[in-house]
Design a protein around this motif. Structure first.
Motif, PDB file in Angstrom:
ATOM      1  N   ASP A 177       0.888  -1.166   0.000  1.00 37.39           N
ATOM      2  CA  ASP A 177       0.000   0.000   0.000  1.00 37.39           C
ATOM      3  C   ASP A 177       0.924   1.214   0.000  1.00 37.39           C
ATOM      4  N   LEU A 178       0.862   1.972  -1.075  1.00 35.68           N
ATOM      5  CA  LEU A 178       1.821   3.086  -1.223  1.00 35.68           C
ATOM      6  C   LEU A 178       1.212   4.436  -0.841  1.00 35.68           C
ATOM      7  N   SER A 179       0.086   4.414  -0.106  1.00 33.38           N
ATOM      8  CA  SER A 179      -0.589   5.704   0.119  1.00 33.38           C
ATOM      9  C   SER A 179       0.308   6.714   0.838  1.00 33.38           C
ATOM     10  N   GLU A 180       1.219   6.230   1.682  1.00 35.88           N
ATOM     11  CA  GLU A 180       2.087   7.178   2.402  1.00 35.88           C
ATOM     12  C   GLU A 180       3.168   7.773   1.504  1.00 35.88           C
ATOM     13  N   VAL A 181       3.524   7.038   0.469  1.00 34.87           N
ATOM     14  CA  VAL A 181       4.630   7.487  -0.398  1.00 34.87           C
ATOM     15  C   VAL A 181       4.188   7.419  -1.860  1.00 34.87           C
ATOM     16  N   SER A 182       3.006   7.948  -2.110  1.00 33.52           N
ATOM     17  CA  SER A 182       2.372   7.730  -3.409  1.00 33.52           C
ATOM     18  C   SER A 182       3.170   8.319  -4.565  1.00 33.52           C
ATOM     19  N   GLU A 183       3.948   9.374  -4.309  1.00 34.36           N
ATOM     20  CA  GLU A 183       4.704   9.982  -5.409  1.00 34.36           C
ATOM     21  C   GLU A 183       5.795   9.038  -5.932  1.00 34.36           C
ATOM     22  N   LEU A 184       6.056   7.952  -5.159  1.00 34.59           N
ATOM     23  CA  LEU A 184       7.076   6.990  -5.613  1.00 34.59           C
ATOM     24  C   LEU A 184       6.488   5.912  -6.519  1.00 34.59           C
ATOM     25  N   THR A 185       5.163   5.933  -6.715  1.00 37.05           N
ATOM     26  CA  THR A 185       4.521   4.852  -7.484  1.00 37.05           C
ATOM     27  C   THR A 185       5.150   4.661  -8.872  1.00 37.05           C
ATOM     28  N   PRO A 186       5.426   5.729  -9.642  1.00 33.85           N
ATOM     29  CA  PRO A 186       5.989   5.469 -10.973  1.00 33.85           C
ATOM     30  C   PRO A 186       7.316   4.701 -10.926  1.00 33.85           C
ATOM     31  N   VAL A 187       8.236   5.120 -10.075  1.00 35.26           N
ATOM     32  CA  VAL A 187       9.548   4.445 -10.066  1.00 35.26           C
ATOM     33  C   VAL A 187       9.420   3.044  -9.464  1.00 35.26           C
ATOM     34  N   LEU A 188       8.584   2.894  -8.451  1.00 33.47           N
ATOM     35  CA  LEU A 188       8.417   1.546  -7.878  1.00 33.47           C
ATOM     36  C   LEU A 188       7.725   0.628  -8.881  1.00 33.47           C
ATOM     37  N   SER A 189       6.861   1.180  -9.719  1.00 31.41           N
ATOM     38  CA  SER A 189       6.233   0.372 -10.780  1.00 31.41           C
ATOM     39  C   SER A 189       7.288  -0.062 -11.797  1.00 31.41           C
ATOM     40  N   ALA A 190       8.226   0.818 -12.068  1.00 30.79           N
ATOM     41  CA  ALA A 190       9.306   0.456 -13.004  1.00 30.79           C
ATOM     42  C   ALA A 190      10.127  -0.696 -12.424  1.00 30.79           C
ATOM     43  N   LEU A 191      10.392  -0.627 -11.119  1.00 26.88           N
ATOM     44  CA  LEU A 191      11.135  -1.734 -10.492  1.00 26.88           C
ATOM     45  C   LEU A 191      10.316  -3.027 -10.572  1.00 26.88           C
ATOM     46  N   ALA A 192       9.001  -2.890 -10.388  1.00 25.31           N
ATOM     47  CA  ALA A 192       8.140  -4.077 -10.442  1.00 25.31           C
ATOM     48  C   ALA A 192       8.187  -4.737 -11.821  1.00 25.31           C
ATOM     49  N   VAL A 193       8.304  -3.926 -12.852  1.00 30.35           N
ATOM     50  CA  VAL A 193       8.383  -4.448 -14.226  1.00 30.35           C
ATOM     51  C   VAL A 193       9.637  -5.310 -14.395  1.00 30.35           C
ATOM     52  N   LEU A 194      10.703  -4.929 -13.684  1.00 28.02           N
ATOM     53  CA  LEU A 194      11.993  -5.622 -13.840  1.00 28.02           C
ATOM     54  C   LEU A 194      12.185  -6.730 -12.799  1.00 28.02           C
ATOM     55  N   ALA A 195      11.194  -6.897 -11.900  1.00 27.49           N
ATOM     56  CA  ALA A 195      11.372  -7.835 -10.778  1.00 27.49           C
ATOM     57  C   ALA A 195      11.183  -9.281 -11.226  1.00 27.49           C
ATOM     58  N   GLU A 196      11.485 -10.202 -10.272  1.00 31.39           N
ATOM     59  CA  GLU A 196      11.409 -11.637 -10.605  1.00 31.39           C
ATOM     60  C   GLU A 196       9.981 -12.172 -10.554  1.00 31.39           C
ATOM     61  N   GLY A 197       9.103 -11.496  -9.810  1.00 33.88           N
ATOM     62  CA  GLY A 197       7.720 -11.977  -9.676  1.00 33.88           C
ATOM     63  C   GLY A 197       6.748 -10.819  -9.718  1.00 33.88           C
ATOM     64  N   PRO A 198       5.458 -11.136  -9.657  1.00 39.86           N
ATOM     65  CA  PRO A 198       4.447 -10.082  -9.774  1.00 39.86           C
ATOM     66  C   PRO A 198       4.406  -9.150  -8.569  1.00 39.86           C
ATOM     67  N   SER A 199       3.890  -7.963  -8.796  1.00 31.91           N
ATOM     68  CA  SER A 199       3.717  -6.965  -7.734  1.00 31.91           C
ATOM     69  C   SER A 199       2.307  -6.433  -7.775  1.00 31.91           C
ATOM     70  N   GLU A 200       1.843  -5.982  -6.621  1.00 31.87           N
ATOM     71  CA  GLU A 200       0.584  -5.240  -6.579  1.00 31.87           C
ATOM     72  C   GLU A 200       0.814  -3.979  -5.768  1.00 31.87           C
ATOM     73  N   LEU A 201       0.660  -2.851  -6.397  1.00 36.41           N
ATOM     74  CA  LEU A 201       0.899  -1.555  -5.771  1.00 36.41           C
ATOM     75  C   LEU A 201      -0.446  -0.853  -5.684  1.00 36.41           C
ATOM     76  N   ARG A 202      -0.971  -0.668  -4.478  1.00 31.13           N
ATOM     77  CA  ARG A 202      -2.350  -0.196  -4.304  1.00 31.13           C
ATOM     78  C   ARG A 202      -2.418   0.974  -3.329  1.00 31.13           C
ATOM     79  N   GLY A 203      -3.624   1.454  -3.118  1.00 28.28           N
ATOM     80  CA  GLY A 203      -3.851   2.502  -2.117  1.00 28.28           C
ATOM     81  C   GLY A 203      -3.539   3.904  -2.618  1.00 28.28           C
ATOM     82  N   VAL A 204      -3.486   4.066  -3.955  1.00 26.90           N
ATOM     83  CA  VAL A 204      -3.040   5.358  -4.494  1.00 26.90           C
ATOM     84  C   VAL A 204      -4.017   5.929  -5.532  1.00 26.90           C
ATOM     85  N   GLU A 205      -5.297   5.755  -5.281  1.00 25.17           N
ATOM     86  CA  GLU A 205      -6.277   6.276  -6.241  1.00 25.17           C
ATOM     87  C   GLU A 205      -6.045   7.762  -6.527  1.00 25.17           C
ATOM     88  N   HIS A 206      -5.635   8.492  -5.487  1.00 23.83           N
ATOM     89  CA  HIS A 206      -5.534   9.952  -5.662  1.00 23.83           C
ATOM     90  C   HIS A 206      -4.430  10.362  -6.637  1.00 23.83           C
TER      91      HIS A 206
END
Ligand SMILES: O=C(O)C1=C[C@@H](OP(=O)(O)O)[C@@H](O)[C@H](O)C1
Ligand SMILES: C=C(OP(=O)(O)O)C(=O)O
Length: 442
Positions: free
Chosen positions: A323-352
């Motif tokens: 749940d990235l709601s506390e650090v939502s501005e990091l969602t783009p870069v953390l999503s990029a890391l998720a793309v390169l990771a070994e397994g799936p990711s779910e990054l949630r809590g950031v509707e805003h």
């Protein structure tokens, strides 16, 4: 003019980003290992500027961020009568003066300006107009406009409740009690609190609605208000009380920008290298614990020493559920890391973040999909499944953090072609050169 800042220009009114600057993200040829020195935190610089402008005497801002967001904030304050001397890039001097209109403020695409400056401008005598980049007009403003009206301020907004805005200052804001729904942005709360000591009755602000995101930014606001002499009570959840009182001029020392450092840390995590952010303080007002926890869960090692804050890639990059709601501005870069990771990711809590510089969830879904990742889009986030990746054109939507995300993917995927890297001038005009230098050292 410094590189990057030249990308802002005036077109029939608001400053918009100029000619796109296409950029090929450089692939890493080995582990990225470097010590980086980054400019000050955008969020701290913005708050220091507002608090300094409202203070009883001059203030000094040491190690400020010099980027489009903070330079437009300085320009906005100058427009309403504050002297902001930015001649020395490492030491800005702010000398308050009576706030006055008429004035026009260009907010660019900065949430910090569009939410922090109107409550201060309400204290001016005269009319202060606000507008910004085309997308700035889509960013939510309703709760702050309604709150200001509730506090006795005459303010006109667009029919959708956002920019352009006109504040008719009478030199006094009555203040008192107001209820808002701040689930769309913590900046609605921060913006009102920062000027509240100067309201005749102070402010009691209550949030009602889904949770307010970005709690660490709210703590930064209350820490900095107290450091300037304000009396703030936040003992009741979702209620903030600020007493009327005098803000003191002081010296602010701005910490290096942690959010701006995250792409560089990501470079270490992706390439199995080591990146140290120099000048990191022993005690920080930024969410370093949360960032360290996320990088550790991704498989990296995080340490803090006298040298600075260090992230070391271990060769393992795990997918995470967070749940990235506390650090939502990091969602783009953390999503990029998720793309390169070994397994799936779910990054949630950031509707805003659909109301950030662009609709970041939609933008990430589209662009990460283009490089081959498996994407499921939710209202409040993304599921990202690593798949074989390939180069592609990567649209950046005038969003600095979309550009950072593309740069991170480009470390491992040749042929990631950004439509525009000039948008990084929002918070770090030196990004393309710093990044290329770092990657070349790998
Ligand atoms: O107050 C601040 O300095 C900020 C608060 C956060 O806004 P939101 O709560 O709208 O996410 C954050 O994302 C933004 O980059 C900076
Ligand atoms: C959301 C961001 O910015 P702003 O301060 O413009 O809201 C950001 O920098 O990621």
């Amino acid at each position: 003019m410094r590189p990057g800042l030249g990308t802002a220009r005036r077109q029939n009114g608001p400053v918009t980003t100029a000619e796109p600057r296409p950029w090929s993200a450089p692939p890493a040829t080995g582990p990225v290992t470097a010590t980086v020195r980054l400019p000050g935190s955008k969020s701290m610089t913005a708050r220091a500027l507002i608090l300094a402008a409202l203070a009883d005497g001059p203030s000094v801002i040491e190690a400020p961020l010099r980027a489009r967001d903070t330079e437009l904030m300085a320009a906005g304050l100058r427009a309403i009568g504050v002297e902001v001397d930015t001649t020395d890039p490492d030491r800005w001097v702010v000398t308050p003066g009576p706030f006055r209109g008429p004035a026009r403020v260009d907010v660019g695409l900065a949430g910090t300006i569009m939410r922090f400056l109107p409550p201060a401008a309400a204290l001016a005598e005269g009319v202060v107009e606000f507008d910004g980049d085309p997308h700035a007009r889509n960013r939510p403003m309703g709760p702050i406009v309604e709150a200001l009206r509730g506090l006795g301020v005459a303010i006109e907004s667009s029919p959708t409740g956002g920019l352009p805005l006109t504040v008719h200052g009478s030199g006094l804001v009555e203040g008192g009690e107001v209820v808002i729904d701040a689930s769309g942005s913590s900046q609605f709360v921060s913006g009102l609190l920062l000027s509240a000591p100067c309201f005749a009755k102070g402010l009691t602000l209550r949030h009602e609605g889904p949770p307010v995101p970005s709690a660490p930014h709210l703590r930064m606001t209350t820490h900095m208000l107290r450091a300037a002499g304000a009396v703030v009570d936040e003992s009741v959840p979702d209620v903030w009380t600020v007493e009327p009182g005098t803000l003191r001029g002081r010296t602010w020392t701005i910490e290096p920008d942690l959010s701006g450092a995250v792409p560089f840390f990501a470079a270490a995590a992706v390439t199995g290298g080591t990146v140290t952010l120099a000048g990191w303080p022993a005690d920080s007002w930024q969410p370093v614990g949360r960032v360290a926890e996320i990088f550790t869960r991704l498989g990296a090692e995080v340490t803090q020493t006298a040298e600075g804050l260090t992230v070391r890639g271990t060769g393992t990059l795990r997918g995470i559920t967070a749940d990235l709601s506390e650090v939502s501005e990091l969602t783009p870069v953390l999503s990029a890391l998720a793309v390169l990771a070994e397994g799936p990711s779910e990054l949630r809590g950031v509707e805003h973040i659909r109301g950030h510089e662009t609709d970041r969830i939609a933008a990430l879904a589209a662009e990460l999909g283009k490089v081959g990742a498996g994407i499921t889009e939710f209202r409040d986030g993304l599921r990202i499944e690593p798949r074989p990746l390939h180069g592609a054109g990567f649209e950046t939507y005038a969003d600095h953090r979309m550009a950072h995300a593309a740069a991170v993917i480009g470390l491992s995927v040749p042929g990631v072609e950004l439509t525009d890297v000039g948008c990084t001038s929002k918070t770090l005009p030196e990004f393309p050169e710093l990044w290329a230098g770092l990657v070349a050292k790998g």
